[in-house]
Structure formats: structure tokens, C-alpha cells
Design a protein around this motif. Structure first.
Motif, mmCIF file in Angstrom:
data_model
loop_
_atom_site.group_PDB
_atom_site.id
_atom_site.type_symbol
_atom_site.label_atom_id
_atom_site.label_comp_id
_atom_site.label_asym_id
_atom_site.label_seq_id
_atom_site.Cartn_x
_atom_site.Cartn_y
_atom_site.Cartn_z
ATOM 1 N N ARG A 254 0.273 -10.521 12.343
ATOM 2 C CA ARG A 254 -0.765 -10.362 13.277
ATOM 3 C C ARG A 254 -2.050 -10.881 12.510
ATOM 4 N NH1 ARG A 254 1.520 -5.805 15.334
ATOM 5 N NH2 ARG A 254 0.527 -4.340 13.998
ATOM 6 N N MET A 255 -1.700 -10.830 11.121
ATOM 7 C CA MET A 255 -2.635 -11.748 10.146
ATOM 8 C C MET A 255 -2.661 -13.164 9.985
ATOM 9 S SD MET A 255 -2.580 -9.403 6.769
ATOM 10 C CE MET A 255 -3.044 -7.591 6.633
ATOM 11 N N ARG B 272 -7.845 -4.343 1.351
ATOM 12 C CA ARG B 272 -8.776 -4.318 2.184
ATOM 13 C C ARG B 272 -10.140 -3.960 1.862
ATOM 14 N NH1 ARG B 272 -7.412 -1.999 7.881
ATOM 15 N NH2 ARG B 272 -9.276 -1.429 8.746
ATOM 16 N N LEU C 253 -10.207 -8.662 0.259
ATOM 17 C CA LEU C 253 -10.455 -9.781 1.026
ATOM 18 C C LEU C 253 -9.930 -9.234 2.774
ATOM 19 C CD1 LEU C 253 -10.538 -13.007 1.337
ATOM 20 C CD2 LEU C 253 -8.048 -12.913 1.270
ATOM 21 N N ASP D 174 10.519 6.195 -0.725
ATOM 22 C CA ASP D 174 9.608 5.182 -1.284
ATOM 23 C C ASP D 174 9.931 4.638 -2.443
ATOM 24 O OD1 ASP D 174 7.905 5.475 0.859
ATOM 25 O OD2 ASP D 174 6.625 7.042 -0.161
ATOM 26 N N GLN E 74 3.186 4.157 -1.265
ATOM 27 C CA GLN E 74 4.055 4.124 -2.334
ATOM 28 C C GLN E 74 5.213 3.240 -2.555
ATOM 29 O OE1 GLN E 74 7.017 7.360 -4.324
ATOM 30 N NE2 GLN E 74 5.940 8.231 -2.803
ATOM 31 N N SER E 75 5.749 2.898 -1.434
ATOM 32 C CA SER E 75 7.274 1.994 -1.696
ATOM 33 C C SER E 75 6.640 0.638 -2.257
ATOM 34 C CB SER E 75 8.062 2.051 -0.212
ATOM 35 O OG SER E 75 6.954 1.300 0.697
ATOM 36 N N HIS F 21 0.789 -1.139 -0.013
ATOM 37 C CA HIS F 21 0.063 0.005 -0.060
ATOM 38 C C HIS F 21 0.822 1.457 0.177
ATOM 39 C CE1 HIS F 21 -0.152 0.428 4.774
ATOM 40 N NE2 HIS F 21 1.000 -0.166 4.256
ATOM 41 N N ASN G 60 4.372 -4.188 2.779
ATOM 42 C CA ASN G 60 5.061 -2.967 3.400
ATOM 43 C C ASN G 60 4.004 -2.452 4.443
ATOM 44 O OD1 ASN G 60 3.427 -1.771 1.304
ATOM 45 N ND2 ASN G 60 4.188 0.144 1.799
ATOM 46 N N PHE G 61 3.763 -3.525 5.310
ATOM 47 C CA PHE G 61 2.799 -3.106 6.446
ATOM 48 C C PHE G 61 3.681 -2.577 7.448
ATOM 49 C CE2 PHE G 61 -0.194 -6.619 4.604
ATOM 50 C CZ PHE G 61 -1.032 -5.552 4.439
ATOM 51 N N ALA G 62 3.085 -1.870 8.436
ATOM 52 C CA ALA G 62 4.170 -1.544 9.534
ATOM 53 C C ALA G 62 4.367 -2.862 10.337
ATOM 54 C CB ALA G 62 3.147 -0.794 10.549
ATOM 55 N N LYS H 195 6.879 3.276 12.340
ATOM 56 C CA LYS H 195 6.260 3.437 10.950
ATOM 57 C C LYS H 195 7.047 4.549 10.318
ATOM 58 C CE LYS H 195 1.589 2.363 12.216
ATOM 59 N NZ LYS H 195 -0.061 2.980 12.365
ATOM 60 N N VAL H 196 7.163 4.330 9.026
ATOM 61 C CA VAL H 196 8.109 5.242 8.206
ATOM 62 C C VAL H 196 7.239 5.683 6.989
ATOM 63 C CG1 VAL H 196 10.222 5.565 6.941
ATOM 64 C CG2 VAL H 196 10.355 4.680 9.332
ATOM 65 N N THR I 190 -8.396 -9.961 5.700
ATOM 66 C CA THR I 190 -7.542 -11.021 6.266
ATOM 67 C C THR I 190 -7.434 -11.335 7.550
ATOM 68 O OG1 THR I 190 -5.996 -9.122 6.431
ATOM 69 C CG2 THR I 190 -5.826 -10.611 4.192
ATOM 70 N N LYS I 191 -8.347 -10.664 8.392
ATOM 71 C CA LYS I 191 -8.431 -10.982 9.882
ATOM 72 C C LYS I 191 -9.622 -11.815 9.916
ATOM 73 C CE LYS I 191 -5.871 -6.905 11.515
ATOM 74 N NZ LYS I 191 -5.989 -5.704 11.785
HETATM 75 N N1 COA Z 1 -7.908 -7.032 5.728
HETATM 76 C C1 COA Z 1 -7.862 -6.995 7.105
HETATM 77 N N2 COA Z 1 -7.089 -6.045 7.903
HETATM 78 C C2 COA Z 1 -6.238 -5.384 6.733
HETATM 79 C C3 COA Z 1 -5.959 -5.569 5.620
HETATM 80 C C4 COA Z 1 -6.858 -6.316 5.024
HETATM 81 N N3 COA Z 1 -7.105 -6.704 3.785
HETATM 82 N N4 COA Z 1 -4.911 -4.768 4.809
HETATM 83 C C5 COA Z 1 -4.402 -4.014 6.079
HETATM 84 N N5 COA Z 1 -5.154 -4.559 7.064
HETATM 85 C C6 COA Z 1 -4.677 -4.208 8.469
HETATM 86 C C7 COA Z 1 -3.257 -4.407 8.934
HETATM 87 O O1 COA Z 1 -3.602 -5.895 9.312
HETATM 88 C C8 COA Z 1 -2.947 -3.442 10.082
HETATM 89 O O2 COA Z 1 -3.786 -3.890 11.440
HETATM 90 P P1 COA Z 1 -3.182 -4.194 12.620
HETATM 91 O O3 COA Z 1 -2.375 -2.969 12.988
HETATM 92 O O4 COA Z 1 -4.213 -4.390 13.700
HETATM 93 O O5 COA Z 1 -2.212 -5.442 12.379
HETATM 94 C C9 COA Z 1 -3.902 -2.325 9.455
HETATM 95 O O6 COA Z 1 -4.551 -2.518 8.578
HETATM 96 C C10 COA Z 1 -3.028 -1.160 9.192
HETATM 97 O O7 COA Z 1 -1.748 -1.383 8.602
HETATM 98 P P2 COA Z 1 -0.309 -0.540 8.516
HETATM 99 O O8 COA Z 1 0.537 -1.110 7.663
HETATM 100 O O9 COA Z 1 -0.188 -0.378 10.037
HETATM 101 O O10 COA Z 1 -0.899 0.869 8.176
HETATM 102 P P3 COA Z 1 -0.718 2.195 8.669
HETATM 103 O O11 COA Z 1 -1.741 2.982 7.638
HETATM 104 O O12 COA Z 1 -1.057 2.266 10.157
HETATM 105 O O13 COA Z 1 0.554 2.711 8.509
HETATM 106 C C11 COA Z 1 2.665 2.899 7.131
HETATM 107 C C12 COA Z 1 1.142 3.072 7.257
HETATM 108 C C13 COA Z 1 3.217 3.315 5.728
HETATM 109 C C14 COA Z 1 3.220 4.038 8.021
HETATM 110 C C15 COA Z 1 3.108 1.596 7.532
HETATM 111 O O14 COA Z 1 2.398 0.446 6.838
HETATM 112 C C16 COA Z 1 4.631 1.133 7.366
HETATM 113 O O15 COA Z 1 5.450 1.821 8.274
HETATM 114 N N6 COA Z 1 5.057 0.507 6.459
HETATM 115 C C17 COA Z 1 6.179 0.170 6.280
HETATM 116 C C18 COA Z 1 7.336 1.322 5.927
HETATM 117 C C19 COA Z 1 6.671 1.656 4.610
HETATM 118 O O16 COA Z 1 6.628 0.983 3.448
HETATM 119 N N7 COA Z 1 6.655 3.255 4.254
HETATM 120 C C20 COA Z 1 6.211 3.758 3.107
HETATM 121 C C21 COA Z 1 4.820 3.846 2.725
HETATM 122 S S1 COA Z 1 4.842 4.745 1.133
#
Ligand code: COA
Length: 420
Positions: free
Chosen positions: A104-105, A38, A72, A168, A17-18, A15, A96-98, A136-137, A74-75
Motif C-alpha cells: 500500500r506504500m 513514521r 519520513l 518475536d 520486536q520481531s 517496528h 514486519n508490517f501487517a 496480524k500477529v 511514506t504515504k
Molecule cells: N509513513 C506513513 N505511514 C506509515 C509509516 C510511515 N513511515 N510507517 C507505517 N505506516 C503505516 C502503514 O503503512 C500502515 O498503514 P495502512 O494499514 O494504511 O497500510 C500503518 O502504518 C500500520 O502498520 P501495521 O503494520 O498494520 O501496524 P499495526 O500497529 O496495525 O500492527 C502488527 C502491528 C505488529 C500487529 C503488524 O504490523 C503485524 O502483524 N506485523 C507482522 C507480524 C509481526 O511482525 N508481528 C510481531 C510484532 S513484534
């Protein structure tokens, strides 16, 4: 014609950009990219920075070409089972989730390997193992933490982030290379592996020359930095270098005709040593060719700003394109500062497919950047990004081989419904 990555199937759980830039690149190279989103909202960028109400944003469309979309939860229990089937059916999972979200999935590395020992798990994270691994970044955080911001900007100003999305999109590129290498290794070993591209590491890799300068600094001032010629002492860390070239051939951004009103009427001008004589003739300073104070690169180092100011008196009398036309035949390396408007309209970029017009069913035609890597035997056709869940049924039946009644059962379970 076949495509380089034909036959490679990617489960794209990325999700923003990266990650999406990585999987878009792999899709352009011929992989079948299944973007798992999601239900209800999908990738957050679908609705960010929207320019047309209720239509996928350019942020999303420009990062997700040539993919299919499945939604889908996924939870959800049934959703988890479908996810497991997708892991079995794919070659690479990119995410590239946090930190911790994938686990956790239920998708721990051990579980993934049990399901599919050939699976390559490719992740972007903000930081690698260490004190910040749980953070998170976003782009600019990575630019700051990877050394780009401390070395960008002018000496007397604050650190600056750059417009190029090196955190990214740069990390997406690094990850794509890691995936292709892991696929190649799998040909020999039959095994998958984990591929990690931390954003801090990717930015630092792109700032490699600045770490070079950090070490050179311990042995004396950095003479090619214009700071040296201005008599400003160096501190203990690589400084911000303004528009200095960063290499062994001094350069600077110079004003061109029209600079008073056009913010992009500038050229980058490099005083390459090999063409110094031609530069002197061009700017009306033929005497500098023999003058010991100017004749050699070393002699010029303490007068770089004066030299560039003198060249600028000449460039200010020409447009940036005239400077190009005059300097290129003489072998003087120069480059115009091009605006996004000029790049969007540039016919040669359209001709090579680097700037492409794409049609979208809801927004109509829009411009995008196509594949910047050209393979002679793997041509790229840029196709529009998918609508949210556009291919859910198609993927469940075609990729997982599920019957209509099995798909109906999944739908009835709520696994495709919005995440609570
Ligand atoms: N079904 C159910 N849940 C889903 C889902 C799906 N299809 N897709 C995502 N989710 C949930 C995740 O499981 C997560 O839940 P949890 O925290 O309860 O485990 C939640 O959505 C949010 O995911 P997260 O990645 O934490 O998103 P965020 O919006 O809070 O953070 C970022 C965004 C980019 C900061 C973070 O994903 C991150 O640091 N990623 C790694 C570095 C990165 O790529 N950063 C650059 C982005 S361009």
C-alpha cells in the motif's frame, strides 16, 4: 578492526520486536542500519511501557541499538520519491508490517526490483501463505499457533506461553540468517530475492522435538515423559511435559535451600545415565547402583518422579549455587534457576559484553542485552538507540547525496511531517 557486514546498508522499516531484533543483530555485525520511522510517533514501542515520561522506553532502546533514524511519511507523494531513492541506495529492506501494508506504500516486489534488482526484501509475517496469511500477529499468538503453548505447562493446567520471546526475537533470528544467506547468494548471482520468516514457522522450528514426539506417540507411550511413570494415559497429541527434559536424559526442576521464601531457589537437575552412580552416592542411595529397579535408564523410567523427589531431599539442603559447585566437578549436569536480577548482576556476563550498560542522552545509563553471538574478527560495540529522526538530515545528504536546498524542499513539501 573491520566488521563482518561492513558495507551492507539496510533500510529498516521494522517496528515492535520481531523485525527490530533482526536489524539490531545485523547492525551489531557491522551493517549500516537506517531505521525509517513514521514522523511524529516513530516506532510504536518508543512510547509503550514507558518508565520515564517523554523518554524513549526501554522496550525501544533495548531493541534498536547501533541504528540511525530517519523520519519520513511514506504515504506522501514526495515521501514516496525519497523512499524510492532509499531503496536504490540500500542492499536490504527489512519490514514486519501487517500483510499488505508495504504494497500500500507502493513498494510491491516488482517496483522494488525495478528500482534495485540487487535488493533483498526481508519480511516477518505472522503466518506464511495459507488460511491465516492476512492476520496480524503478536508474540503470544505465534507461541500458540506454532505449537509452543500446547506443549508448555503442566499436564493438569492450561497451555502456557513462555517468557523467552521465541515468536518475536526467535523469528528475528531466523530472518537475520535468511538475509545473510541471501547476501551470500547475491555475491554469485548478482540478484536480490525475497526472504520470508513467518512467526508460526519459526516457533514450530523451535518446537521441532515436539513434532518428533507427536510421531513417536503413534508407536506407543512416550516413556521419558514423567506422565508415563505416573500411569497417566497419553492422548492423541504431544502433551504438556511440565519440567521434563525433552531429551533422552531425564531432568526436572528441584527445590533448593531457601525455596520457601525465594521463588527462584531451584536447580534443573539431569540424571544423565553416564553419571548415575555418582548421583546415587551423592544423595545417599548407593544401593540404587546395583538395584535392578534403578540400575539402568529403562528400569528408572517408571519411577522418575520418585527419583527426583529423593534427589530433591538432598538439593533442599543446599543453595542452588552449592548444588552447582558440588555437581559440576562430578560431571552431573545441573543449572541454577537464575532471576533477571541475578543475571543483571552477573559479572561474567558483563565481562563478555552479553549484559552491557549503555548511556542514553535522555534516560541516562541503562542495562541491555548485548550481542549474544561472538565473532573473533568482528567485535561488537553496543551503541545507544537513535532519537526519533536524529539522523534524517545526515541520511538525506550522506546516503542520498541531496544538497541543502533539496533537503529544504523535501521539508517544505510536508513529507517529513506527521502522517495525517
Ligand atoms: N509513513 C506513513 N505511514 C506509515 C509509516 C510511515 N513511515 N510507517 C507505517 N505506516 C503505516 C502503514 O503503512 C500502515 O498503514 P495502512 O494499514 O494504511 O497500510 C500503518 O502504518 C500500520 O502498520 P501495521 O503494520 O498494520 O501496524 P499495526 O500497529 O496495525 O500492527 C502488527 C502491528 C505488529 C500487529 C503488524 O504490523 C503485524 O502483524 N506485523 C507482522 C507480524 C509481526 O511482525 N508481528 C510481531 C510484532 S513484534
Amino acid at each position: 578492526m573491520s566488521k563482518a557486514l561492513e558495507g551492507v546498508r539496510i533500510l529498516d522499516m521494522t517496528h515492535v520486536q520481531s523485525g527490530p531484533t533482526c536489524t539490531q543483530l545485523l547492525a551489531w555485525l557491522g551493517a549500516d542500519v537506517i531505521k525509517l520511522e513514521r514522523p511524529g510517533t516513530g516506532d510504536a514501542t518508543r512510547s509503550q511501557l514507558r518508565d520515564i515520561p517523554d523518554v524513549d522506553s526501554l522496550y525501544f532502546t533495548m531493541l534498536n541499538h547501533n541504528k540511525r533514524s530517519i523520519t519520513l511519511n511514506t504515504k506522501h507523494e514526495t515521501g514516496k520519491r525519497v523512499l524510492d531513492r532509499l531503496v536504490e541506495a540500500c542492499d536490504v529492506l527489512v519490514e514486519n508490517f501487517a500483510p499488505g501494508a508495504l504494497e500500500r506504500m507502493g513498494l510491491t516486489w516488482e517496483h522494488i526490483q525495478e528500482l534495485n534488482p540487487r535488493m533483498i526484501l526481508a519480511s516477518v509475517k505472522g503466518f506464511g501463505p495459507g488460511p491465516y496469511e492476512d492476520c496480524k500477529v503478536y508474540e503470544n499468538v505465534a507461541q500458540c499457533a506454532g505449537g509452543a503453548a500446547s506443549t508448555t505447562g503442566f499436564l493438569d493446567g492450561p497451555p502456557l506461553v513462555t517468557g523467552a520471546q521465541i515468536g518475536d526475537s526467535g523469528t528475528g533470528l531466523h530472518l537475520a540468517l535468511g538475509i545473510v544467506a541471501a547476501l551470500f547468494q547475491r555475491e554469485r548471482t548478482g540478484r536480490g530475492q525475497k526472504v520470508l520468516a513467518p512467526m508460526q514457522d519459526g516457533v514450530l522450528n523451535l518446537c521441532r522435538v515436539k513434532l518428533r514426539d507427536q510421531q513417536r506417540l503413534e508407536r506407543g507411550p512416550l516413556k521419558e515423559y514423567s506422565q508415563y511413570g505416573r500411569g497417566i494415559p497419553f492422548g492423541d497429541a504431544t502433551p504438556r511435559a511440565g519440567n521434563d527434559s525433552g531429551g533422552g536424559q531425564p531432568g526436572w526442576i528441584l527445590k533448593c535451600k531457601g525455596w520457601e521464601t525465594d521463588p527462584n531457589a531451584y536447580v534443573y537437575f539431569i540424571t544423565q545415565a553416564a553419571v548415575w552412580g555418582k548421583i546415587c552416592d551423592l544423595i545417599g542411595k548407593p544401593e540404587w547402583k546395583e538395584d535392578p529397579g534403578y540400575a539402568t535408564p529403562d528400569a528408572r523410567l517408571d519411577k522418575l518422579m520418585h527419583i527426583f523427589e529423593t534427589i530433591e531431599e538432598w538439593t533442599k539442603t543446599k543453595t542452588k549455587f552449592e548444588v552447582m559447585e558440588i555437581c559440576n566437578p562430578l560431571g552431573i549436569p545441573v543449572g541454577p534457576v537464575l532471576s533477571m536480577k541475578e543475571l543483571a548482576e552477573e559479572p561474567s556476563l558483563r565481562a563478555t559484553g552479553t549484559v552491557v550498560e549503555v548511556d542514553h542522552p535522555e534516560r541516562g545509563p541503562y542495562l541491555t542485552v548485548g550481542c549474544p553471538i561472538k565473532l573473533s574478527d568482528s567485535p561488537v560495540e553496543v551503541k545507544r538507540s537513535p532519537l526519533l529522526g536524529e539522523h534524517t538530515d545526515e541520511i538525506l545528504s550522506q546516503v542520498l547525496g541531496l544538497s541543502e536546498s533539496e533537503i529544504a524542499e523535501i521539508k517544505a513539501s510536508g513529507a517529513l511531517g506527521e502522517v495525517g
